[in-house]
Motif scaffolding. Structure first.
Motif, PDB file in Angstrom:
ATOM      1  N   SER A 152      -6.409  73.035  64.683  1.00  0.00           N
ATOM      2  CA  SER A 152      -5.415  72.259  63.936  1.00  0.00           C
ATOM      3  C   SER A 152      -4.171  72.061  64.796  1.00  0.00           C
ATOM      4  CB  SER A 152      -5.046  72.988  62.639  1.00  0.00           C
ATOM      5  OG  SER A 152      -4.005  72.308  61.979  1.00  0.00           O
ATOM      6  N   THR A 153      -3.822  70.815  65.016  1.00  0.00           N
ATOM      7  CA  THR A 153      -2.640  70.517  65.828  1.00  0.00           C
ATOM      8  C   THR A 153      -1.495  69.948  65.003  1.00  0.00           C
ATOM      9  OG1 THR A 153      -3.505  68.308  66.342  1.00  0.00           O
ATOM     10  CG2 THR A 153      -4.050  70.089  67.877  1.00  0.00           C
ATOM     11  N   SER A 154      -1.787  69.478  63.816  1.00  0.00           N
ATOM     12  CA  SER A 154      -0.744  68.837  63.012  1.00  0.00           C
ATOM     13  C   SER A 154       0.152  69.850  62.306  1.00  0.00           C
ATOM     14  CB  SER A 154      -1.377  67.906  61.976  1.00  0.00           C
ATOM     15  OG  SER A 154      -2.277  68.642  61.147  1.00  0.00           O
ATOM     16  N   ASN A 155      -0.392  71.024  61.980  1.00  0.00           N
ATOM     17  CA  ASN A 155       0.388  72.037  61.260  1.00  0.00           C
ATOM     18  C   ASN A 155       0.836  73.192  62.148  1.00  0.00           C
ATOM     19  OD1 ASN A 155       0.061  70.650  58.780  1.00  0.00           O
ATOM     20  ND2 ASN A 155      -1.978  71.569  58.523  1.00  0.00           N
ATOM     21  N   ALA A 156       0.768  73.010  63.451  1.00  0.00           N
ATOM     22  CA  ALA A 156       1.156  74.088  64.367  1.00  0.00           C
ATOM     23  C   ALA A 156       2.665  74.326  64.299  1.00  0.00           C
ATOM     24  CB  ALA A 156       0.766  73.721  65.800  1.00  0.00           C
ATOM     25  N   PRO A 157       3.110  75.585  64.399  1.00  0.00           N
ATOM     26  CA  PRO A 157       4.555  75.864  64.374  1.00  0.00           C
ATOM     27  C   PRO A 157       5.237  75.341  65.633  1.00  0.00           C
ATOM     28  CG  PRO A 157       3.334  77.836  64.954  1.00  0.00           C
ATOM     29  CD  PRO A 157       2.315  76.805  64.581  1.00  0.00           C
ATOM     30  N   THR A 158       6.509  75.062  65.525  1.00  0.00           N
ATOM     31  CA  THR A 158       7.282  74.661  66.700  1.00  0.00           C
ATOM     32  C   THR A 158       7.630  75.906  67.501  1.00  0.00           C
ATOM     33  OG1 THR A 158       9.414  74.873  65.588  1.00  0.00           O
ATOM     34  CG2 THR A 158       8.273  72.745  65.415  1.00  0.00           C
ATOM     35  N   LEU A 159       8.114  75.707  68.715  1.00  0.00           N
ATOM     36  CA  LEU A 159       8.524  76.841  69.545  1.00  0.00           C
ATOM     37  C   LEU A 159       9.675  77.607  68.891  1.00  0.00           C
ATOM     38  CD1 LEU A 159       8.366  75.292  73.138  1.00  0.00           C
ATOM     39  CD2 LEU A 159       6.715  76.834  72.061  1.00  0.00           C
ATOM     40  N   LYS A 160      10.587  76.890  68.252  1.00  0.00           N
ATOM     41  CA  LYS A 160      11.706  77.564  67.586  1.00  0.00           C
ATOM     42  C   LYS A 160      11.204  78.430  66.430  1.00  0.00           C
ATOM     43  CE  LYS A 160      15.596  75.358  66.980  1.00  0.00           C
ATOM     44  NZ  LYS A 160      16.680  74.476  66.440  1.00  0.00           N
ATOM     45  N   GLU A 161      10.222  77.938  65.688  1.00  0.00           N
ATOM     46  CA  GLU A 161       9.651  78.730  64.606  1.00  0.00           C
ATOM     47  C   GLU A 161       8.946  79.972  65.107  1.00  0.00           C
ATOM     48  OE1 GLU A 161       8.853  75.093  61.392  1.00  0.00           O
ATOM     49  OE2 GLU A 161       7.275  75.718  62.803  1.00  0.00           O
ATOM     50  N   ILE A 162       8.284  79.839  66.242  1.00  0.00           N
ATOM     51  CA  ILE A 162       7.628  81.008  66.851  1.00  0.00           C
ATOM     52  C   ILE A 162       8.663  82.048  67.238  1.00  0.00           C
ATOM     53  CG2 ILE A 162       6.366  81.803  68.892  1.00  0.00           C
ATOM     54  CD1 ILE A 162       4.753  79.242  68.781  1.00  0.00           C
ATOM     55  N   LEU A 163       9.769  81.600  67.822  1.00  0.00           N
ATOM     56  CA  LEU A 163      10.828  82.524  68.228  1.00  0.00           C
ATOM     57  C   LEU A 163      11.403  83.289  67.035  1.00  0.00           C
ATOM     58  CD1 LEU A 163      12.892  80.528  70.877  1.00  0.00           C
ATOM     59  CD2 LEU A 163      11.491  82.541  71.282  1.00  0.00           C
ATOM     60  N   ILE A 164      11.550  82.603  65.911  1.00  0.00           N
ATOM     61  CA  ILE A 164      12.113  83.239  64.721  1.00  0.00           C
ATOM     62  C   ILE A 164      11.143  84.274  64.150  1.00  0.00           C
ATOM     63  CG2 ILE A 164      12.819  82.815  62.327  1.00  0.00           C
ATOM     64  CD1 ILE A 164      13.831  80.062  63.273  1.00  0.00           C
ATOM     65  N   LYS A 165       9.848  83.975  64.167  1.00  0.00           N
ATOM     66  CA  LYS A 165       8.864  84.835  63.522  1.00  0.00           C
ATOM     67  C   LYS A 165       8.370  85.959  64.425  1.00  0.00           C
ATOM     68  CE  LYS A 165       7.131  81.081  60.602  1.00  0.00           C
ATOM     69  NZ  LYS A 165       5.956  80.208  60.288  1.00  0.00           N
ATOM     70  N   GLU A 166       8.365  85.752  65.735  1.00  0.00           N
ATOM     71  CA  GLU A 166       7.759  86.717  66.656  1.00  0.00           C
ATOM     72  C   GLU A 166       8.586  87.998  66.718  1.00  0.00           C
ATOM     73  OE1 GLU A 166       4.525  87.639  68.888  1.00  0.00           O
ATOM     74  OE2 GLU A 166       4.898  85.619  68.125  1.00  0.00           O
ATOM     75  N   THR A 167       7.894  89.128  66.654  1.00  0.00           N
ATOM     76  CA  THR A 167       8.551  90.437  66.800  1.00  0.00           C
ATOM     77  C   THR A 167       8.436  90.874  68.254  1.00  0.00           C
ATOM     78  OG1 THR A 167       8.005  91.066  64.535  1.00  0.00           O
ATOM     79  CG2 THR A 167       8.593  92.837  66.053  1.00  0.00           C
ATOM     80  N   ILE A 168       9.576  91.158  68.875  1.00  0.00           N
ATOM     81  CA  ILE A 168       9.596  91.570  70.288  1.00  0.00           C
ATOM     82  C   ILE A 168       9.662  93.080  70.378  1.00  0.00           C
ATOM     83  CG2 ILE A 168      10.849  91.409  72.469  1.00  0.00           C
ATOM     84  CD1 ILE A 168      11.897  88.696  71.527  1.00  0.00           C
ATOM     85  N   ASN A 169       8.614  93.675  70.921  1.00  0.00           N
ATOM     86  CA  ASN A 169       8.613  95.132  71.114  1.00  0.00           C
ATOM     87  C   ASN A 169       7.739  95.495  72.290  1.00  0.00           C
ATOM     88  OD1 ASN A 169       5.978  94.849  70.024  1.00  0.00           O
ATOM     89  ND2 ASN A 169       6.739  95.245  67.951  1.00  0.00           N
TER      90      ASN A 169
END
Length: 348
Positions: free
Chosen positions: A331-348
């Motif tokens: 699915s390419t139409s509902n993929a998150p944007t890079l900004k959305e990934i940054l907000i959701k991703e947990t960095i550890n």
């Protein structure tokens, strides 16, 4: 701005004294010098080239301590560029002539005595440089003695065999802020990091890599998510340079998060050529990896297509790659944007 005080100048002399040339002196031996401290560095002309790190500190008295709360700065050479000191010039020349496989070196360029409400401590600035050539993109980390000590303990806990013979300066109860102590520790930290980075198991460990960039990644993520792109960008740029020097070349999640942050920040700050270049690097990394990460690949392809169109660069390859993924059922139409990934991703 005031120049360095007497303590900083004294520390500079000590630091210079503790950095032996990596080339043998062609003028013959000079008069013997009394070392300022017993049991300091096990000296040998090729020590820095072999990166064997064997500095230790004695508990002897090193002179009067400074406890008046003033800030001090240690600079190796007041007028020298940190990227091109005489030591590095000689190391590069030596490695080029003799084929020594040196890829990374560490250099303490500043040591600031800081006093806040809770404590007084020394903050060290350590540059990471590719050796064997001029390094146009240096990276750095700032840390305290306690930060490096925690790194050593963590590595010893996870890799006791590899850390068995790695030296580290001992704690001192007094005189932690004298020029001599600061200079000796600076030299010790350089050799400690060089030694650790020369062992692949240690260099690519999450403990070692995380020490250099994890904290700044987390801070940059917070700044990006709150729209402070101009503050996040320098941290992300330094993180990327650190990763370029330290990390394996595959598309790790940490590398992709930093690239996503760089694309988003440059795009929001309207520096579109830089945003396009970073999106292109990310796409190349992902396409070269054996297991393609669709969570990142589709958003990076979409960003690369859009940015390439805006700056007038070729986007046909990315469009073809995105179409191929769509035909494969992704699915390419509902993929998150890079900004959305940054907000959701947990960095550890």
């Amino acid at each position: 701005m005031m120049g360095p005080g007497p303590q900083a100048l004294m520390a500079s002399k000590f630091l210079k004294h503790l950095r032996p040339s990596t080339l043998k002196d062609q003028r013959g031996p000079g008069p013997p010098e009394e070392p300022p401290e017993t049991a300091e560095l096990v000296d040998d002309p090729d020590m820095a080239v072999r990166l064997s790190g064997t500095l230790s500190l004695s508990e002897d008295s090193l002179g009067s301590d400074t406890s008046d709360g003033t800030e001090g700065r240690l600079l190796e050479e007041p007028n020298a560029h940190p990227l091109l000191t005489q030591q590095l010039k000689e190391m590069w020349a030596h490695s080029h002539e003799h084929g020594v496989p040196i890829r990374l070196t560490f250099e303490v360029t500043e040591a600031n005595i800081v006093r806040d409400i809770h404590a007084k401590y020394v903050m060290y600035t350590i540059y990471l440089l590719h050796s064997g050539q001029y390094d146009p993109s240096p990276a750095f980390v700032t840390c305290r003695y306690s930060d490096l000590e925690r790194l050593r303990k963590s590595l010893r806990s996870h890799y006791p065999e590899q850390m068995n013979n790695v030296s580290f300066p001992r704690k001192r109860l007094h005189k932690n802020f004298t020029a001599e102590t600061i200079a000796k520790r600076s030299r010790a930290f350089e050799q400690f990091l060089c030694h650790v980075s020369s062992v692949p198991t240690l260099r690519y460990s999450p403990q070692f890599l995380g020490f250099f960039y994890l904290s700044d990644m987390q801070k940059a993520q917070q700044l990006t998510c709150t729209g402070l792109y101009n503050l996040a960008l320098p941290k992300l740029t330094n993180c990327w340079r650190l990763q370029e020097k330290l990390c394996p070349t595959w598309a790790s999640t940490h590398r992709l998060i930093v690239l996503a942050g760089l694309v988003v920040c440059h795009q929001e700050l309207d520096t579109l050529a830089e945003a396009q270049a970073y999106s292109e690097q990310a796409v190349a990394l992902l396409q070269e990896s054996q297991e393609q990460n669709m969570t990142f690949l589709i958003p990076f392809l979409q960003a690369h297509i859009q940015l390439s169109w805006r700056v007038g660069r070729d986007k046909m390859a990315s469009e073809a790659a995105l179409l191929k993924l769509k035909e494969a059922g992704h699915s390419t139409s509902n993929a998150p944007t890079l900004k959305e990934i940054l907000i959701k991703e947990t960095i550890n």
